[in-house]
Write a protein that holds these residues in place. Sequence first.
Motif, mmCIF file in Angstrom:
data_model
loop_
_atom_site.group_PDB
_atom_site.id
_atom_site.type_symbol
_atom_site.label_atom_id
_atom_site.label_comp_id
_atom_site.label_asym_id
_atom_site.label_seq_id
_atom_site.Cartn_x
_atom_site.Cartn_y
_atom_site.Cartn_z
ATOM 1 N N LEU A 123 75.031 59.436 29.256
ATOM 2 C CA LEU A 123 75.749 60.027 28.129
ATOM 3 C C LEU A 123 77.205 60.271 28.504
ATOM 4 C CD1 LEU A 123 73.252 62.839 27.017
ATOM 5 C CD2 LEU A 123 73.824 60.804 25.703
ATOM 6 N N SER A 124 78.082 60.197 27.498
ATOM 7 C CA SER A 124 79.485 60.538 27.695
ATOM 8 C C SER A 124 79.952 61.386 26.525
ATOM 9 C CB SER A 124 80.349 59.279 27.806
ATOM 10 O OG SER A 124 80.043 58.547 28.977
ATOM 11 N N ILE A 125 81.046 62.150 26.730
ATOM 12 C CA ILE A 125 81.592 62.993 25.673
ATOM 13 C C ILE A 125 83.104 62.808 25.582
ATOM 14 C CG2 ILE A 125 79.790 64.753 25.836
ATOM 15 C CD1 ILE A 125 81.785 66.452 27.464
ATOM 16 N N TYR A 126 83.643 63.134 24.403
ATOM 17 C CA TYR A 126 85.094 63.123 24.170
ATOM 18 C C TYR A 126 85.481 64.500 23.672
ATOM 19 C CZ TYR A 126 89.621 61.908 22.089
ATOM 20 O OH TYR A 126 90.953 61.863 21.756
ATOM 21 N N ASP A 127 86.384 65.173 24.398
ATOM 22 C CA ASP A 127 86.764 66.547 24.074
ATOM 23 C C ASP A 127 88.064 66.653 23.293
ATOM 24 O OD1 ASP A 127 88.643 65.871 25.956
ATOM 25 O OD2 ASP A 127 88.066 67.402 27.427
ATOM 26 N N VAL A 133 81.875 61.243 31.624
ATOM 27 C CA VAL A 133 80.422 61.196 31.735
ATOM 28 C C VAL A 133 79.882 62.626 31.727
ATOM 29 C CG1 VAL A 133 78.483 60.550 33.208
ATOM 30 C CG2 VAL A 133 80.462 59.037 33.023
ATOM 31 N N TYR A 134 78.844 62.857 30.930
ATOM 32 C CA TYR A 134 78.224 64.180 30.891
ATOM 33 C C TYR A 134 77.053 64.192 31.875
ATOM 34 C CZ TYR A 134 76.359 68.554 29.080
ATOM 35 O OH TYR A 134 75.937 69.850 28.957
ATOM 36 N N LYS A 135 77.119 65.093 32.855
ATOM 37 C CA LYS A 135 76.148 65.066 33.956
ATOM 38 C C LYS A 135 75.120 66.189 33.917
ATOM 39 C CE LYS A 135 79.359 62.747 37.098
ATOM 40 N NZ LYS A 135 80.084 62.800 38.395
ATOM 41 N N GLY A 136 75.379 67.267 33.189
ATOM 42 C CA GLY A 136 74.462 68.405 33.195
ATOM 43 C C GLY A 136 73.106 68.070 32.582
ATOM 44 N N ARG A 137 72.035 68.461 33.275
ATOM 45 C CA ARG A 137 70.672 68.227 32.795
ATOM 46 C C ARG A 137 69.783 69.408 33.191
ATOM 47 N NH1 ARG A 137 73.420 64.486 31.404
ATOM 48 N NH2 ARG A 137 72.890 62.273 31.210
ATOM 49 N N ASN A 138 68.798 69.718 32.344
ATOM 50 C CA ASN A 138 67.821 70.757 32.658
ATOM 51 C C ASN A 138 66.412 70.190 32.491
ATOM 52 O OD1 ASN A 138 66.597 73.370 33.039
ATOM 53 N ND2 ASN A 138 66.319 73.428 30.818
ATOM 54 N N ASP A 157 67.937 58.641 30.215
ATOM 55 C CA ASP A 157 69.143 58.165 30.889
ATOM 56 C C ASP A 157 69.109 56.690 31.267
ATOM 57 O OD1 ASP A 157 70.847 60.337 30.848
ATOM 58 O OD2 ASP A 157 69.924 61.259 32.604
ATOM 59 N N GLU A 158 67.926 56.133 31.390
ATOM 60 C CA GLU A 158 67.813 54.754 31.871
ATOM 61 C C GLU A 158 67.800 53.756 30.721
ATOM 62 O OE1 GLU A 158 67.946 54.166 35.130
ATOM 63 O OE2 GLU A 158 68.081 56.346 35.394
ATOM 64 N N ILE A 159 68.215 52.539 31.030
ATOM 65 C CA ILE A 159 68.114 51.466 30.034
ATOM 66 C C ILE A 159 66.650 51.131 29.811
ATOM 67 C CG2 ILE A 159 68.638 49.034 29.560
ATOM 68 C CD1 ILE A 159 71.219 49.384 31.102
ATOM 69 N N GLU A 160 65.868 51.121 30.884
ATOM 70 C CA GLU A 160 64.424 50.900 30.817
ATOM 71 C C GLU A 160 63.732 51.916 31.721
ATOM 72 O OE1 GLU A 160 63.526 46.907 31.848
ATOM 73 O OE2 GLU A 160 64.477 46.034 30.082
ATOM 74 N N GLY A 161 62.604 52.410 31.272
ATOM 75 C CA GLY A 161 61.834 53.340 32.087
ATOM 76 C C GLY A 161 62.436 54.739 32.099
ATOM 77 N N TYR A 162 62.004 55.548 33.079
ATOM 78 C CA TYR A 162 62.413 56.938 33.173
ATOM 79 C C TYR A 162 62.838 57.232 34.603
ATOM 80 C CZ TYR A 162 59.449 56.472 29.104
ATOM 81 O OH TYR A 162 58.897 56.012 27.950
ATOM 82 N N ASN A 163 63.827 58.123 34.748
ATOM 83 C CA ASN A 163 64.251 58.455 36.107
ATOM 84 C C ASN A 163 63.244 59.407 36.759
ATOM 85 O OD1 ASN A 163 64.868 61.163 35.393
ATOM 86 N ND2 ASN A 163 66.934 60.605 34.797
ATOM 87 N N LYS A 178 73.293 73.689 26.545
ATOM 88 C CA LYS A 178 72.782 72.873 27.645
ATOM 89 C C LYS A 178 71.915 71.735 27.135
ATOM 90 C CE LYS A 178 68.868 75.966 28.612
ATOM 91 N NZ LYS A 178 68.214 76.800 29.648
ATOM 92 N N LEU A 179 71.756 70.745 27.997
ATOM 93 C CA LEU A 179 70.984 69.548 27.682
ATOM 94 C C LEU A 179 69.650 69.622 28.423
ATOM 95 C CD1 LEU A 179 71.394 66.727 26.190
ATOM 96 C CD2 LEU A 179 71.903 65.830 28.466
ATOM 97 N N SER A 180 68.557 69.682 27.677
ATOM 98 C CA SER A 180 67.234 69.848 28.276
ATOM 99 C C SER A 180 66.323 68.679 27.912
ATOM 100 C CB SER A 180 66.591 71.157 27.808
ATOM 101 O OG SER A 180 67.430 72.256 28.097
#
Length: 370
Positions: A123-127, A133-138, A157-163, A178-180
């Motif tokens: 993910l990315s953000i524009y302020d 790049v948005y890095k925060g994850r819960n 986050d992945e193009i295929e599968g899960y991290n 926050k991003l959960s």
Amino acid sequence: MRVKSDSKNTFILYCTFLIVVTISCNNKSKPNEENKIVNAKKSIQHLDRGINAIRLKYTTGVRSILEDSKGNIWFGSYNEGVCLLHNGELQYFTTENGLSDNQVRSIYEDKNGIIWFECGKGLSIYDGQKIAVYKGRNYDSTKQWKLADTDLWFKGDEIEGYNKLEENPGVYQYDGKKLSYRTFPVIPRPGDGFKYYISTPFIKGKNGTVWFGTYGAVIGFNGSDFKILDNEYLGLNAETGSLHVRSIIEDRKGNLWIGNNGIGVLKYDGKKVVNFTAQQKLKKEYTKGNSLKKVFSVGEDTEENIWFGTVESGVWRYDGNSVKNFTQEDGLESKHIWTIYKSKKEELWFGGANPSGVYRFNGKSFERKY
């Protein structure tokens, strides 16, 4: 002496006559000359508009669109980053400018005015100043599902599968702070492949249900219960053709429309599911030409017409009674319509590829907008 005086008077009268005629002729010609100048200016202005028309330079296709609260328009590409239209000028951003990936599948704006880009990876953000790049994850509350009107939802986050931290099928929920990660109440089976990978933007239904389209299912959550529309629920199999979901919308009447790459369009009214493509006899074996089988986008206009964007078969419009097909002959150059976006003026924009472009319907035919 008298003869000379008469001759002189005659000469003066003749000269006066010539002056009057000349002035009169000049005055009569002025409107024509002015008209010519005005028309010439109009022609030049018209020519300038044609030369300076805003045209996206993408070649891989327009996959996502957002008109933000400040009047800016964002165009996400299939594999060339994102473009910002601001004050009549285009500005392009890629991974070199802060994007996590050059494929931009969905674009959203949160309640704080931050623009979010759901990329093929990350993910990315524009302020308002830059893209990052948005890095925060819960990952501490994966089963604590809840709903709020301003929530945003994103694919894994992945193009295929899960991290390693996601582990199981699910979505990211952003509540403004926050991003959960939330996991779906499903148990993947061997051979499922990408069945539960998110494949569409999320949508919010009228009764409060949030719907998520995955390649092999459509999953709804109303705040307390889940509704899972998958092959088993729909009675689909290898013989009938299975789900390959590429788009979902809920219309004004509350019907859920599901566009698939292969079996066409399904319509769910909350109780039963109907194969709209088969019902309208728009399978390839019926049409012997363009069909409503590979559907990648669905939209609804202000007159409650439902529009379907396809691959290689143009755009189809359903007015509640009949279905009409629009193709290249109707001004639609793109052969793959990735997205149908409703602008703030409630005008439908059709983003496509092969060739890339954004189109609008003028009531009779399609015309290139960007």
